[in-house]
Design a protein around this motif. Structure first.
Motif, short mmCIF file in Angstrom:
data_model
loop_
_atom_site.label_atom_id
_atom_site.label_comp_id
_atom_site.label_asym_id
_atom_site.label_seq_id
_atom_site.Cartn_x
_atom_site.Cartn_y
_atom_site.Cartn_z
N SER A 192 0.83 -1.21 0.00
CA SER A 192 0.00 0.00 0.00
C SER A 192 0.86 1.25 0.00
O SER A 192 0.60 2.21 -0.75
N TRP A 193 1.90 1.27 0.82
CA TRP A 193 2.79 2.44 0.87
C TRP A 193 3.51 2.62 -0.46
O TRP A 193 3.67 3.75 -0.93
N ARG A 194 3.93 1.53 -1.07
CA ARG A 194 4.61 1.60 -2.37
C ARG A 194 3.71 2.21 -3.44
O ARG A 194 4.15 3.06 -4.23
N ILE A 195 2.44 1.81 -3.45
CA ILE A 195 1.49 2.36 -4.42
C ILE A 195 1.26 3.84 -4.17
O ILE A 195 1.23 4.66 -5.10
N LEU A 196 1.11 4.21 -2.89
CA LEU A 196 0.87 5.62 -2.56
C LEU A 196 2.09 6.48 -2.89
O LEU A 196 1.95 7.64 -3.29
N GLY B 18 5.26 10.33 -6.92
CA GLY B 18 6.02 10.09 -8.14
C GLY B 18 7.25 9.24 -7.92
O GLY B 18 8.17 9.26 -8.75
N LEU B 19 7.30 8.47 -6.82
CA LEU B 19 8.46 7.65 -6.50
C LEU B 19 8.14 6.19 -6.80
O LEU B 19 7.24 5.61 -6.21
N ARG B 20 8.89 5.59 -7.72
CA ARG B 20 8.67 4.20 -8.10
C ARG B 20 9.72 3.34 -7.38
O ARG B 20 10.87 3.27 -7.81
N LEU B 21 9.30 2.71 -6.30
CA LEU B 21 10.21 1.92 -5.48
C LEU B 21 10.30 0.49 -6.00
O LEU B 21 9.29 -0.12 -6.36
N ALA B 22 11.50 -0.05 -5.99
CA ALA B 22 11.67 -1.47 -6.25
C ALA B 22 11.11 -2.24 -5.05
O ALA B 22 11.15 -1.75 -3.92
N TRP B 23 10.61 -3.44 -5.30
CA TRP B 23 10.01 -4.22 -4.22
C TRP B 23 11.00 -4.47 -3.09
O TRP B 23 10.66 -4.36 -1.90
N ALA B 24 12.23 -4.82 -3.44
CA ALA B 24 13.22 -5.11 -2.41
C ALA B 24 13.48 -3.88 -1.53
O ALA B 24 13.58 -3.98 -0.30
N ALA C 61 0.93 20.96 0.15
CA ALA C 61 0.11 19.80 0.46
C ALA C 61 -1.31 20.00 -0.02
O ALA C 61 -1.90 21.06 0.14
N THR C 62 -1.88 18.99 -0.66
CA THR C 62 -3.26 19.03 -1.12
C THR C 62 -3.96 17.76 -0.66
O THR C 62 -3.33 16.80 -0.24
N ARG C 63 -5.27 17.77 -0.78
CA ARG C 63 -6.01 16.59 -0.41
C ARG C 63 -5.74 15.47 -1.42
O ARG C 63 -5.65 15.72 -2.61
N PRO C 64 -5.63 14.23 -0.94
CA PRO C 64 -5.29 13.13 -1.83
C PRO C 64 -6.44 12.77 -2.77
O PRO C 64 -7.61 12.98 -2.43
N PRO C 65 -6.15 12.22 -3.95
CA PRO C 65 -7.21 11.83 -4.89
C PRO C 65 -8.08 10.73 -4.31
O PRO C 65 -7.63 9.89 -3.52
N ILE C 66 -9.34 10.70 -4.74
CA ILE C 66 -10.29 9.72 -4.24
C ILE C 66 -9.81 8.30 -4.54
O ILE C 66 -9.92 7.39 -3.72
N GLY C 67 -9.27 8.10 -5.74
CA GLY C 67 -8.83 6.76 -6.13
C GLY C 67 -7.74 6.23 -5.22
O GLY C 67 -7.76 5.05 -4.84
N SER C 68 -6.81 7.08 -4.85
CA SER C 68 -5.73 6.66 -3.95
C SER C 68 -6.26 6.30 -2.58
O SER C 68 -5.85 5.31 -1.96
N VAL C 69 -7.20 7.10 -2.08
CA VAL C 69 -7.78 6.84 -0.77
C VAL C 69 -8.57 5.53 -0.78
O VAL C 69 -8.47 4.71 0.14
N ALA C 70 -9.34 5.31 -1.85
CA ALA C 70 -10.15 4.09 -1.94
C ALA C 70 -9.26 2.85 -2.00
O ALA C 70 -9.52 1.85 -1.32
N LEU C 71 -8.20 2.91 -2.80
CA LEU C 71 -7.30 1.76 -2.92
C LEU C 71 -6.59 1.49 -1.61
O LEU C 71 -6.49 0.34 -1.15
#
Length: 337
Positions: free
Chosen positions: A67-71, A77-83, A208-218
């Motif tokens: 969940s943190w990785r997706i957020l 805009g940070l694409r983290l490797a799984w490891a 800082a802005t309010r997060p998108p609905i899609g991100s909150v739902a996921l």
């Protein structure tokens, strides 16, 4: 009053007081409920089920890390490797497990993202949204659990009312975090137990802005899954201790007791979680010793997770190097919550 102010002004004294209080409550429970019987239940527990429950509770944090990785990708805009994601998240768990409401783990993840070259807003937003949706998920799970206990059991009204208050507080804090992320991030940085800049660095709320609905739902869906799996694994440990301790009311009691994790005082709800579940078991006509024995086994899972994170912190790479992650342009703005 002066002594209280002095305590609040010194984070180390505040931390020591919290731990002393949590361990004291737990010790009173163990002694009051017959420590010999509790230890006997643990010794006679089903070994394979205990192993599965403990390892499962250690591994379930992969869901939270996902969940943190997706957020991080959607909000920063940070694409983290799984490891890298797992390394940072489990290290944060080691720090968070000894701080109230896991705030130390939150601060570590913020600093780790900052090390990859992102600003404060991009580093704080994923952590803040995950925290809010975790509280929201707890409230969404606890409401039907409290309703079931009210209908199917003879628990005192005071206990059910206290559960509703905790549920309302968790949901209210979640909505506040989502509605005003910048102001609350700055407020959290000024809390007594997070006064050290290394634990909870200052936040620049300007962008800082309010997060998108899609991100909150996921994130809410993943948080619901995380807490539901954790409840089922705790129930597995209960069955390992006492095969007869199973049913919808038992699952509901575990969910309600889990609300203690949202109380930002005790480290990982230590003492409070055990006390609440033992009280609910007694009200349901079940042996509170079973509840306490099973929750002591969940603390073994917490210790395992902490040891893994501590090992990564001591012997692994710290932070997130730019070479370990890809920083992409910020996504187009979506409708805010």
């Amino acid at each position: 009053m002066n002594q209280l102010r002095s305590l609040l002004a010194h984070p180390r004294a505040w931390t020591a007081a919290r731990w002393a209080g949590a361990i004291g409550v737990l010790a009173l429970l163990v002694v009051g409920l017959d420590s010999g019987e509790i230890l006997g239940r643990i010794r006679s527990a089903n070994g394979p089920l205990v192993l599965a429950g403990v390892l499962g509770l250690g591994a379930v944090h992969v869901l939270a890390a996902a969940s943190w990785r997706i957020l991080c990708r959607q909000l920063g805009g940070l694409r983290l490797a799984w490891a890298t994601c797992l390394r940072v998240y489990y290290t944060a768990q080691a720090l968070g497990g000894v701080t109230p409401a896991n705030l130390g783990g939150d601060a570590y993840r913020v600093l780790a993202v900052r090390s990859a070259g992102l600003g404060w807003s991009a580093a704080v937003a994923p952590v803040l949204v995950q925290r809010a949706t975790s509280y929201l998920a707890l409230a969404l799970l606890a409401l039907p659990a409290l309703l079931w206990l009210a209908i199917s059991s003879h628990l005192p009204v005071a206990i059910l009312a206290a559960g509703l208050v905790l549920c309302a507080l968790a949901g209210g804090v979640a909505l506040l975090l989502l509605a005003a992320p910048a102001r609350l991030a700055a407020l959290r940085a000024r809390l007594p137990w997070a006064a050290s800049p290394r634990r909870n660095p200052p936040v620049d709320p300007s962008n800082a802005t309010r997060p998108p609905i899609g991100s909150v739902a996921l994130a809410t869906g993943l948080a619901l899954t995380f807490h539901a799996v954790s409840v089922l694994l705790t129930a597995l440990l209960l069955v390992a201790v006492d095969p007869s301790a199973m049913g919808i009311s038992v699952l509901a009691a575990i969910i309600v007791a889990r609300l203690s994790l949202a109380v930002p005082i005790l480290p990982s709800g230590l003492g409070a979680n055990e006390a609440i579940l033992a009280l609910l078991f007694a009200g349901l006509g079940l042996a509170p010793q079973t509840a306490l024995a099973a929750l002591l086994l969940t603390r073994v899972a917490l210790l395992l997770t902490t040891l893994i994170g501590a090992g990564l912190l001591l012997f692994g790479r710290r932070g997130i190097a730019v070479t370990e992650a890809r920083i992409s342009p910020q996504p187009a703005s979506a409708p805010p919550v």
